[in-house]
Write a protein that holds these residues in place. Structure first.
Motif, PDB file in Angstrom:
ATOM      1  N   ARG A  94      -7.227  -0.567  -7.077  1.00 17.48           N
ATOM      2  CA  ARG A  94      -7.438  -1.992  -6.829  1.00 17.48           C
ATOM      3  C   ARG A  94      -8.652  -2.510  -7.602  1.00 17.48           C
ATOM      4  O   ARG A  94      -8.669  -3.668  -8.035  1.00 17.48           O
ATOM      5  CB  ARG A  94      -7.593  -2.234  -5.327  1.00 17.48           C
ATOM      6  N   ASP A 118      -0.393  -0.533  -5.136  1.00 11.41           N
ATOM      7  CA  ASP A 118      -1.545   0.155  -5.710  1.00 11.41           C
ATOM      8  C   ASP A 118      -1.172   1.502  -6.325  1.00 11.41           C
ATOM      9  O   ASP A 118      -1.839   1.985  -7.232  1.00 11.41           O
ATOM     10  CB  ASP A 118      -2.666   0.322  -4.674  1.00 11.41           C
ATOM     11  N   LYS A 165      -7.515  -4.807   3.377  1.00  8.39           N
ATOM     12  CA  LYS A 165      -8.147  -4.024   2.312  1.00  8.39           C
ATOM     13  C   LYS A 165      -9.494  -4.610   1.882  1.00  8.39           C
ATOM     14  O   LYS A 165      -9.938  -4.387   0.756  1.00  8.39           O
ATOM     15  CB  LYS A 165      -7.218  -3.925   1.092  1.00  8.39           C
ATOM     16  N   ASN A 193      -0.664  -3.498   4.616  1.00  7.05           N
ATOM     17  CA  ASN A 193      -1.014  -2.097   4.878  1.00  7.05           C
ATOM     18  C   ASN A 193       0.214  -1.184   4.955  1.00  7.05           C
ATOM     19  O   ASN A 193       0.074   0.020   5.118  1.00  7.05           O
ATOM     20  CB  ASN A 193      -1.814  -1.965   6.172  1.00  7.05           C
ATOM     21  N   HIS A 211     -12.074  -2.268   0.530  1.00  7.32           N
ATOM     22  CA  HIS A 211     -11.702  -1.558  -0.693  1.00  7.32           C
ATOM     23  C   HIS A 211     -12.075  -2.331  -1.952  1.00  7.32           C
ATOM     24  O   HIS A 211     -11.763  -1.890  -3.055  1.00  7.32           O
ATOM     25  CB  HIS A 211     -10.203  -1.245  -0.700  1.00  7.32           C
ATOM     26  N   ASP A 218       0.850  -1.191   0.000  1.00  9.01           N
ATOM     27  CA  ASP A 218       0.000   0.000   0.000  1.00  9.01           C
ATOM     28  C   ASP A 218       0.888   1.243   0.000  1.00  9.01           C
ATOM     29  O   ASP A 218       1.609   1.497   0.971  1.00  9.01           O
ATOM     30  CB  ASP A 218      -0.890  -0.018   1.246  1.00  9.01           C
ATOM     31  N   ASN A 239      -3.092  -8.359   1.076  1.00  7.15           N
ATOM     32  CA  ASN A 239      -2.895  -6.912   0.987  1.00  7.15           C
ATOM     33  C   ASN A 239      -2.203  -6.401   2.244  1.00  7.15           C
ATOM     34  O   ASN A 239      -2.789  -6.418   3.329  1.00  7.15           O
ATOM     35  CB  ASN A 239      -4.244  -6.215   0.815  1.00  7.15           C
ATOM     36  N   CYS A 248      -6.081   4.355  -3.747  1.00 10.58           N
ATOM     37  CA  CYS A 248      -6.197   2.954  -3.358  1.00 10.58           C
ATOM     38  C   CYS A 248      -7.377   2.204  -3.971  1.00 10.58           C
ATOM     39  O   CYS A 248      -7.191   1.305  -4.786  1.00 10.58           O
ATOM     40  CB  CYS A 248      -6.251   2.865  -1.845  1.00 10.58           C
ATOM     41  N   GLN A 249      -8.612   2.520  -3.556  1.00  9.23           N
ATOM     42  CA  GLN A 249      -9.747   1.698  -3.975  1.00  9.23           C
ATOM     43  C   GLN A 249      -9.954   1.678  -5.483  1.00  9.23           C
ATOM     44  O   GLN A 249     -10.136   0.598  -6.062  1.00  9.23           O
ATOM     45  CB  GLN A 249     -11.034   2.134  -3.269  1.00  9.23           C
TER      46      GLN A 249
END
Length: 411
Positions: A54, A220, A97, A150, A100, A9, A148, A50-51
Motif C-alpha cells: 500500500r 494489495d 487500514k 478488510n 498501514h 485485502d 479499504n 499489506c503495508q
C-alpha cells in the motif's frame, strides 16, 4: 474530478469472476465494474505484503526508496497521493487500514474511520455504505476517498456458503477436505467483499457524484495461503485492477504488464494533476486511452521483510510467459513463516512434507515457464539455457531502480 479508490485485502486476481474464478456469480459487483470499465488482466502488486504494498501505491516508489520495507512508515518528506491532492484542495478520507499508511504527517485525512467504526473488524458491508454516505455528506469540494475493505483477509467466516466439491484446488496446495473447507471459507469472504464493493458504489450513486468520479479497484496482493501471500510467485502478486470513469471506454487489456509502482503516476495523469518529482513507476494513461504502450512486457516484484520485521529479501521478474525469482535469504538455515503458511492453518499442515520444506526454506533461484506450469511446480533453474540473459535483465532493472541489494549480490 473526484477519486474513489477501493482496495480489497488479500484478494487474488483469480478469485473474481472477471479473473476466471470457477464459482459462478462470486463477485457480480466487481465484475460489473470491470465490464463497464477498463480491466488490466496482467496487473501485479509490487510487494506481496499489506503495508509495504500500500505504501508503494501511495508513493509510486519501491520500498527501498520510500522507506517502508515492511511495516515501517514512509520516509519523511516523501510525496504521497494525499500530500499531492491536499495541495490541490481535495477533501481526503480513509476507511480501514489507517495504521498501514504512516506517518500521519504524510496522510492528513479530513475523514478517518478505523475498523472499529466499520463493523465486524472492517467486514460489515452495511457499515461501509453508512460511512461512505457520511463521507459524501461532509465533502463540499473535490474528494478523494480511500475505502479499504478488510475482506477476504483472515480470519475467514466459519460458516461457508460454497459446496466443497465445487472448489478447484490450485496445484501448490494439497487436495483434501480440510483445505477445501478453508478455501470455501476464503471464497465466502470474497463474496462478502464484493457485497461491500457494491454498497460503496451504491452510496456513490446515491450521492449524485458518480459522473464526476474516477473509480479504481484493486487488491494489495494475493490470498493468505502457502506460496501466495508474502511471496513473489506469479499467482502471489497478480491482482485485479479496474478503472471506471465516464471518459474511459470499456476494455480488457491482456497485452500490457503493469505494477503497483505505476499506480500513482497513472492516476495523477488521468486527473490532469501536475507534479515535479520522479517516480520509480510510469503512467499507463495511454493504455487507459486504448493505445499501445511500449516496454510493458515485464514487471519487477519484491519482498523485503515479513510481518514480524525479519528480512526475507526476495526479488522477481515476471513476463507473460516466465517468472524468475531470487531468494537472497535462502541458505538452508533461515525459516520462512508468514500469515498464510502458519502451522495451524489446514492449507499448510496438510501439505505434503516436501512442500512444507519448500515453503519454509526455498532455494536461492527459481525459474518457471508459466505457459506450461502456471502454478510454479517445476523449477527450471538448472535446465534453462538462457538463464544468463535473465540474470543480465534483472541486473539492468536493478540498476534502473536503484535496488542496492541486487546490485551487491548480482555484481
Amino acid at each position: 474530478m473526484n477519486l474513489l479508490i477501493i482496495t480489497a485485502d488479500d484478494l487474488s486476481y483469480c478469485a473474481t469472476g472477471i479473473g476466471g474464478c470457477e464459482i459462478k456469480n462470486i463477485t457480480p459487483n466487481i465484475d460489473e465494474l470491470a465490464q463497464n470499465g477498463f480491466y488490466f488482466d496482467n496487473a501485479h502488486a509490487t510487494v506481496g505484503l499489506c503495508q509495504p504494498s500500500r505504501s508503494v501505491l501511495m508513493t509510486g516508489l519501491y520500498p527501498w526508496n520510500n522507506g517502508a520495507l515492511g511495516f515501517e512508515p514512509i520516509k519523511a518528506g516523501t510525496e504521497t497521493l494525499v500530500t499531492i491532492l491536499k495541495r490541490y484542495g481535495y477533501f481526503c478520507g480513509i476507511m480501514g487500514k489507517n495504521n498501514h499508511l504512516a506517518p500521519p504527517e504524510l496522510f492528513q485525512w479530513d475523514y478517518n474511520k478505523n475498523y472499529l467504526s466499520l463493523g465486524d473488524n472492517g467486514k460489515s458491508p452495511i457499515h461501509y455504505y453508512q460511512r461512505t454516505e457520511e463521507f459524501f455528506k461532509q465533502s463540499d469540494k473535490p474528494f478523494f476517498l480511500l475505502a479499504n475493505i478488510n475482506d477476504p483477509h483472515r480470519n475467514f467466516p466459519e460458516n461457508y456458503i460454497y459446496d466443497l466439491n465445487s472448489i478447484l484446488i490450485p496445484k501448490f496446495l494439497s487436495d483434501n477436505e480440510a483445505t477445501r473447507k478453508e478455501l470455501s471459507q476464503y471464497y465466502t469472504a470474497v463474496n462478502r467483499c464484493d457485497k461491500t464493493v457494491g454498497l460503496i458504489l451504491q452510496a456513490l450513486k446515491d450521492s449524485g457524484k458518480l459522473k464526476d468520479t474516477l473509480i479504481v479497484f484493486t487488491s494489495d496482493h494475493g490470498m493468505a495461503f502457502p506460496f501466495v501471500k508474502a511471496n513473489c510467485y506469479h499467482h502471489s502478486s497478480r491482482v485485479p485492477l479496474i478503472y471506471n470513469h465516464v471518459n474511459i471506454k470499456p476494455n480488457k487489456d491482456i497485452s500490457h504488464l503493469v505494477s503497483g509502482i505505476d499506480f500513482l503516476p497513472s492516476i495523477l495523469e488521468f486527473m490532469g494533476l501536475k507534479y515535479n518529482f520522479n517516480f520509480d513507476g510510469r503512467s499507463y494513461y495511454e493504455i487507459l486511452n486504448g493505445e499501445y504502450q511500449n516496454n510493458r512486457t515485464l514487471v519487477y516484484t519484491c519482498l523485503c521483510k515479513n510481518y514480524p520485521g525479519n528480512k526475507f529479501e526476495t526479488r522477481a521478474i515476471h513476463s507473460l510467459d516466465y517468472c524468475y525469482i531470487c531468494n537472497f535469504w535462502s541458505d538452508g538455515v533461515n525459516v520462512f513463516v508468514e500469515d498464510g503458511c502458519l502451522d495451524n492453518q489446514p492449507s499448510y499442515y496438510t501439505l505434503h512434507e516436501n512442500k512444507k520444506h519448500y515453503v519454509r526454506f526455498r532455494v536461492p533461484e527459481e525459474f518457471y515457464d508459466l505457459k506450461q506450469d502456471p502454478y510454479a511446480q517445476k523449477n527450471l533453474i538448472n535446465n534453462l539455457k538462457n538463464l544468463p540473459y535473465i540474470r543480465d535483465l534483472m541486473r539492468k532493472i536493478a540498476v534502473k531502480y536503484n535496488d542496492k541489494l541486487v546490485l551487491t549480490i548480482l555484481k
